[in-house]
Write a protein that holds these residues in place. Structure first.
Motif, mmCIF file in Angstrom:
data_model
loop_
_atom_site.group_PDB
_atom_site.id
_atom_site.type_symbol
_atom_site.label_atom_id
_atom_site.label_comp_id
_atom_site.label_asym_id
_atom_site.label_seq_id
_atom_site.Cartn_x
_atom_site.Cartn_y
_atom_site.Cartn_z
ATOM 1 N N LEU A 54 -5.600 16.009 37.083
ATOM 2 C CA LEU A 54 -5.707 15.604 36.374
ATOM 3 C C LEU A 54 -4.139 16.479 35.548
ATOM 4 N N VAL A 56 -2.271 18.366 32.986
ATOM 5 C CA VAL A 56 -3.159 19.194 31.608
ATOM 6 C C VAL A 56 -1.930 19.950 31.157
ATOM 7 N N ASP A 70 -9.910 21.040 26.211
ATOM 8 C CA ASP A 70 -10.881 19.517 26.986
ATOM 9 C C ASP A 70 -11.164 21.089 27.968
ATOM 10 N N TYR A 90 -6.383 17.817 28.217
ATOM 11 C CA TYR A 90 -5.847 16.227 29.138
ATOM 12 C C TYR A 90 -4.833 15.809 28.659
ATOM 13 N N GLN A 94 -3.274 10.869 34.979
ATOM 14 C CA GLN A 94 -4.415 11.838 36.230
ATOM 15 C C GLN A 94 -4.181 10.771 37.417
ATOM 16 N N ASN A 112 -15.123 10.755 31.978
ATOM 17 C CA ASN A 112 -16.286 12.203 31.414
ATOM 18 C C ASN A 112 -17.420 12.368 32.457
ATOM 19 N N TRP A 115 -15.892 13.599 36.094
ATOM 20 C CA TRP A 115 -15.257 14.667 35.704
ATOM 21 C C TRP A 115 -15.964 16.254 35.568
ATOM 22 N N GLY A 126 -6.184 20.240 38.391
ATOM 23 C CA GLY A 126 -5.214 20.007 37.854
ATOM 24 C C GLY A 126 -4.214 20.343 37.423
#
Length: 148
Positions: A54, A56, A70, A90, A94, A112, A115, A126
């Motif tokens: 991800l 971020v 997040d 986020y 991704q 989610n 995740w 990340g």
């Protein structure tokens, strides 16, 4: 016919391909400055055989100061614990290996769910963006951004 949420939408799309892919949310104001970060992410994703990576940003870089964090991020590992001060947001970008969707039977679900499974195994990674984050979260924020 049915809104599938991000996880369900991705799972549905996986009927047409089986390679790692980029998923980008449309409610972030993207610009060419993100290309350098994306290229670093892509290289790191494939070299280190990551499952989900991800982009971020630290919440201090967010234009919308009402956004909560997040996740937390340390050594590129994403964590998220209840009642913890979450410092990273986020961005909506991704890179995902489709194998993370194996054994998912739901047709409608949030990403989610994926995740959280990866967080449990320390497998959600990340990459910290250094770009100021412009997220169109509400009509008011949109107007303040003065987008033309």
């Amino acid at each position: 016919e049915k809104i599938l949420d991000t996880g369900g939408g991705i799972l549905n799309a996986l009927k047409y391909f089986n390679e790692s892919f980029l998923c980008i949310n449309p409610d972030t104001i993207w610009n060419l400055n993100y290309l350098k970060e994306l290229k670093k992410m892509e290289s790191n994703f494939f070299i280190n055989k990551k499952k989900c990576y991800l982009l971020v940003v630290h919440k201090e870089r967010s234009f919308d100061k009402n956004l909560n964090g997040d996740f937390n991020l340390k050594n590129e590992i994403i964590t998220r614990k209840k009642h913890q001060d979450l410092k990273y947001i986020y961005t909506g970008l991704q890179i995902i290996n489709p194998e993370v969707f194996l054994n998912i039977s739901n047709k409608v679900f949030s990403v989610n769910k994926i995740w959280n499974k990866l967080i449990e195994k320390n497998e959600l990674h990340g990459f910290e963006s250094k770009i100021n984050f412009l997220h169109v979260s509400t009509l008011d924020v949109y107007k303040k951004l003065n987008i033309k």
